[in-house]
Design a protein around this motif. Structure first.
Motif, PDB file in Angstrom:
ATOM      1  N   PRO A   1       0.198  -0.981   0.518  1.00 47.29           N
ATOM      2  CA  PRO A   1       0.019   0.012   0.238  1.00 47.29           C
ATOM      3  C   PRO A   1       1.310   1.215   0.259  1.00 47.29           C
ATOM      4  O   PRO A   1       1.723   1.262   0.378  1.00 47.29           O
ATOM      5  CB  PRO A   1      -1.035  -0.201   1.533  1.00 47.29           C
ATOM      6  N   HIS A   2      -0.084   2.342  -0.829  1.00 50.04           N
ATOM      7  CA  HIS A   2       1.292   3.224  -0.788  1.00 50.04           C
ATOM      8  C   HIS A   2       0.152   4.679   0.332  1.00 50.04           C
ATOM      9  O   HIS A   2      -0.900   4.740   0.734  1.00 50.04           O
ATOM     10  CB  HIS A   2       0.964   3.956  -2.386  1.00 50.04           C
ATOM     11  N   ARG A   3       1.361   5.309   0.914  1.00 52.22           N
ATOM     12  CA  ARG A   3       0.916   7.042   1.704  1.00 52.22           C
ATOM     13  C   ARG A   3       0.199   7.276   0.756  1.00 52.22           C
ATOM     14  O   ARG A   3      -0.036   7.132  -0.575  1.00 52.22           O
ATOM     15  CB  ARG A   3       2.064   6.986   2.475  1.00 52.22           C
ATOM     16  N   LEU A   4      -0.622   8.413   0.798  1.00 52.95           N
ATOM     17  CA  LEU A   4      -1.674   9.376   1.013  1.00 52.95           C
ATOM     18  C   LEU A   4      -0.233   9.922   0.550  1.00 52.95           C
ATOM     19  O   LEU A   4      -0.554  10.963  -1.044  1.00 52.95           O
ATOM     20  CB  LEU A   4      -2.324  10.487   2.043  1.00 52.95           C
ATOM     21  N   GLY A   5       1.000  11.023   0.579  1.00 49.29           N
ATOM     22  CA  GLY A   5       1.618  11.989   0.368  1.00 49.29           C
ATOM     23  C   GLY A   5       2.068  11.392  -1.437  1.00 49.29           C
ATOM     24  O   GLY A   5       2.369  12.068  -1.845  1.00 49.29           O
ATOM     25  N   SER A   6       2.200   9.820  -1.319  1.00 50.69           N
ATOM     26  CA  SER A   6       3.123   9.250  -1.966  1.00 50.69           C
ATOM     27  C   SER A   6       2.431   9.119  -3.614  1.00 50.69           C
ATOM     28  O   SER A   6       2.593   9.556  -4.272  1.00 50.69           O
ATOM     29  CB  SER A   6       3.260   7.908  -1.898  1.00 50.69           C
ATOM     30  N   VAL A   7       0.690   9.225  -3.265  1.00 49.08           N
ATOM     31  CA  VAL A   7      -0.281   9.439  -4.086  1.00 49.08           C
ATOM     32  C   VAL A   7      -0.532  10.360  -4.920  1.00 49.08           C
ATOM     33  O   VAL A   7      -0.556  10.549  -5.931  1.00 49.08           O
ATOM     34  CB  VAL A   7      -1.665   8.174  -3.474  1.00 49.08           C
ATOM     35  N   ALA A   8      -0.277  11.359  -3.758  1.00 47.39           N
ATOM     36  CA  ALA A   8      -0.840  12.331  -4.288  1.00 47.39           C
ATOM     37  C   ALA A   8       0.845  12.826  -5.184  1.00 47.39           C
ATOM     38  O   ALA A   8       0.322  13.915  -6.127  1.00 47.39           O
ATOM     39  CB  ALA A   8      -0.016  13.586  -2.895  1.00 47.39           C
TER      40      ALA A   8
ATOM     41  N   PRO B   1      -2.917  17.686  -5.603  1.00 47.55           N
ATOM     42  CA  PRO B   1      -2.954  17.992  -4.109  1.00 47.55           C
ATOM     43  C   PRO B   1      -3.711  17.101  -3.105  1.00 47.55           C
ATOM     44  O   PRO B   1      -4.979  16.386  -3.035  1.00 47.55           O
ATOM     45  CB  PRO B   1      -4.112  19.887  -3.967  1.00 47.55           C
ATOM     46  N   LYS B   2      -3.128  16.844  -1.905  1.00 45.76           N
ATOM     47  CA  LYS B   2      -3.060  16.198  -0.673  1.00 45.76           C
ATOM     48  C   LYS B   2      -4.226  16.657  -0.726  1.00 45.76           C
ATOM     49  O   LYS B   2      -4.718  15.306  -0.001  1.00 45.76           O
ATOM     50  CB  LYS B   2      -2.120  16.010   0.240  1.00 45.76           C
ATOM     51  N   SER B   3      -5.241  17.353  -0.155  1.00 44.60           N
ATOM     52  CA  SER B   3      -6.465  17.651   0.366  1.00 44.60           C
ATOM     53  C   SER B   3      -7.396  16.726   0.111  1.00 44.60           C
ATOM     54  O   SER B   3      -7.933  15.889  -0.381  1.00 44.60           O
ATOM     55  CB  SER B   3      -6.721  18.813   1.145  1.00 44.60           C
ATOM     56  N   SER B   4      -7.238  17.671  -1.391  1.00 45.81           N
ATOM     57  CA  SER B   4      -8.015  16.672  -2.390  1.00 45.81           C
ATOM     58  C   SER B   4      -7.598  14.752  -3.310  1.00 45.81           C
ATOM     59  O   SER B   4      -8.037  14.130  -2.725  1.00 45.81           O
ATOM     60  CB  SER B   4      -7.826  17.150  -4.306  1.00 45.81           C
ATOM     61  N   THR B   5      -6.641  14.645  -2.657  1.00 52.08           N
ATOM     62  CA  THR B   5      -5.820  13.572  -2.805  1.00 52.08           C
ATOM     63  C   THR B   5      -6.482  12.342  -1.931  1.00 52.08           C
ATOM     64  O   THR B   5      -7.746  11.043  -2.300  1.00 52.08           O
ATOM     65  CB  THR B   5      -4.669  12.819  -2.991  1.00 52.08           C
ATOM     66  N   TYR B   6      -6.849  13.071  -1.131  1.00 53.60           N
ATOM     67  CA  TYR B   6      -7.076  12.109   0.639  1.00 53.60           C
ATOM     68  C   TYR B   6      -8.976  12.157   0.093  1.00 53.60           C
ATOM     69  O   TYR B   6      -9.304  11.560   0.368  1.00 53.60           O
ATOM     70  CB  TYR B   6      -7.658  13.419   1.776  1.00 53.60           C
TER      71      TYR B   6
ATOM     72  N   VAL C   1      -8.328  -0.327  -0.813  1.00 57.33           N
ATOM     73  CA  VAL C   1      -8.392   0.089   0.354  1.00 57.33           C
ATOM     74  C   VAL C   1      -7.196   0.530   1.668  1.00 57.33           C
ATOM     75  O   VAL C   1      -6.588   1.088   0.433  1.00 57.33           O
ATOM     76  CB  VAL C   1      -8.071  -1.459   0.699  1.00 57.33           C
ATOM     77  N   THR C   2      -7.587   0.702   2.343  1.00 57.96           N
ATOM     78  CA  THR C   2      -6.883   1.676   3.663  1.00 57.96           C
ATOM     79  C   THR C   2      -6.760   0.316   4.632  1.00 57.96           C
ATOM     80  O   THR C   2      -7.002  -0.652   5.421  1.00 57.96           O
ATOM     81  CB  THR C   2      -7.583   2.245   4.461  1.00 57.96           C
ATOM     82  N   ASP C   3      -5.131   0.845   5.039  1.00 56.64           N
ATOM     83  CA  ASP C   3      -4.406  -0.639   6.215  1.00 56.64           C
ATOM     84  C   ASP C   3      -4.611   0.022   7.400  1.00 56.64           C
ATOM     85  O   ASP C   3      -4.195  -0.840   8.391  1.00 56.64           O
ATOM     86  CB  ASP C   3      -3.570  -1.048   5.781  1.00 56.64           C
ATOM     87  N   GLY C   4      -5.714   1.268   7.471  1.00 55.15           N
ATOM     88  CA  GLY C   4      -5.413   1.531   8.939  1.00 55.15           C
ATOM     89  C   GLY C   4      -4.023   2.351   9.478  1.00 55.15           C
ATOM     90  O   GLY C   4      -4.623   2.511  10.477  1.00 55.15           O
ATOM     91  N   GLU C   5      -3.241   2.075   8.686  1.00 56.05           N
ATOM     92  CA  GLU C   5      -2.417   2.958   9.079  1.00 56.05           C
ATOM     93  C   GLU C   5      -1.713   3.951   8.044  1.00 56.05           C
ATOM     94  O   GLU C   5      -0.461   4.532   8.382  1.00 56.05           O
ATOM     95  CB  GLU C   5      -0.919   1.833   8.952  1.00 56.05           C
ATOM     96  N   GLY C   6      -2.501   4.929   7.503  1.00 57.06           N
ATOM     97  CA  GLY C   6      -2.317   5.920   6.521  1.00 57.06           C
ATOM     98  C   GLY C   6      -1.417   4.983   4.905  1.00 57.06           C
ATOM     99  O   GLY C   6      -1.710   5.673   4.659  1.00 57.06           O
ATOM    100  N   GLY C   7      -1.799   3.914   5.090  1.00 56.25           N
ATOM    101  CA  GLY C   7      -1.094   3.405   3.227  1.00 56.25           C
ATOM    102  C   GLY C   7      -2.941   2.899   3.044  1.00 56.25           C
ATOM    103  O   GLY C   7      -4.132   2.737   3.023  1.00 56.25           O
ATOM    104  N   TYR C   8      -2.937   2.887   0.955  1.00 54.86           N
ATOM    105  CA  TYR C   8      -3.817   3.098   0.283  1.00 54.86           C
ATOM    106  C   TYR C   8      -3.524   1.864  -0.783  1.00 54.86           C
ATOM    107  O   TYR C   8      -2.596   2.064  -1.081  1.00 54.86           O
ATOM    108  CB  TYR C   8      -3.936   4.240  -0.036  1.00 54.86           C
TER     109      TYR C   8
END
Length: 266
Positions: free
Chosen positions: A40-47, A53-58, A71-78
């Protein structure tokens, strides 16, 4: 003078996409980032990968998770959700040349009907390819046929590799309806059956979805190990014994791995 007050349309730069198109493009780029290896990829990495932008990505990721595409791993990964995995498999199956040749080879080698079915992420599977047996008696499944998860060999091959909580939810949603007198209709019996499937490496359907038809199936996984469908052999009971069918298990397993490679998911 204010353009809104005068009714004159506000100017828009020539290189700026409409709002709907822009939102669609962002979503597609985010989905591409989710599908990249190493998840899984972190939010910042996906953005960063998508250029959104990170806010839009979220916000997009939250929506994709709700729809089953992420899916999310519950630890910030997607990562890719089952809906996205299945969509990728269906796209791969639409380029059928290699898959058709592989299914036809397996059919000639075994003399049995061969089916490839994909899991839709809901309560069933859809047969997307079939190599028909040349014997006088044939099974009723055709391309486009919906297969029950709890009563088909391919369905049980998929269920055996899903989380237990998801299997229980699917059992509740479908009600484990009886199709023949041999159909498994209780969660307890189904759970025991899935343990046996994992131990054997393949699933069996002993006249559970169609009278006088027995089937054997191996799961088909994506590159992250999630089941997206299965490959099955079907035979009529009065022409092929259970022992004869199970003797083809190694060939079936090898063919399933070949399907994974051809779907570019393995």
């Amino acid at each position: 003078m204010n353009a809104i007050r005068t009714g004159v349309p506000a100017p828009r730069s020539a290189d700026r996409a409409p709002a709907a198109g822009s939102a669609l493009e962002k979503t597609l780029r985010i989905m591409e980032a989710l599908a990249a290896p190493g998840g899984p990829h972190r939010l910042g990495s996906v953005a960063a990968s998508s250029g959104v932008p990170k806010s839009s990505t979220y916000r997009v990721l939250v929506s994709l998770v709700e729809q089953g595409y992420a899916v999310t791993d519950g630890e910030g990964g997607y990562g890719m959700g089952l809906q996205l995995r299945t969509l990728a498999a269906q796209v791969g199956a639409d380029r059928p040349e290699g898959i058709v040749r592989l299914l036809e080879f397996l059919q000639r080698s075994t003399g049995q009907s061969v089916h490839l079915a994909l899991y839709d992420g809901g309560t069933g599977l859809t047969c997307v390819r079939k190599a028909e047996s040349d014997r006088a008696f044939r099974t009723s499944t055709r391309v486009g046929t919906r297969l029950p998860l709890h009563a088909s060999a391919i369905g049980k091959a998929v269920l055996a590799h899903l989380p237990g909580a998801e299997v229980e939810a699917l059992a509740l949603a479908t009600g484990l309806a009886p199709i023949t007198r041999r159909t498994i209709t209780t969660v307890e019996r189904l759970a025991d059956e899935l343990v046996a499937v994992r131990a054997r490496g393949y699933a069996l359907d002993q006249e559970e979805s169609e009278v006088s038809v027995r089937c054997m199936a191996a799961p088909v996984f994506d590159r992250d190990g999630a089941p997206v469908g299965g490959l099955g052999l079907s035979a009529v009971t009065f022409l092929t014994s259970g022992e004869e069918l199970e003797a083809y298990a190694p060939a079936l397993s090898e063919a399933a791995r070949g399907v994974e490679r051809l779907l570019q998911l393995g």
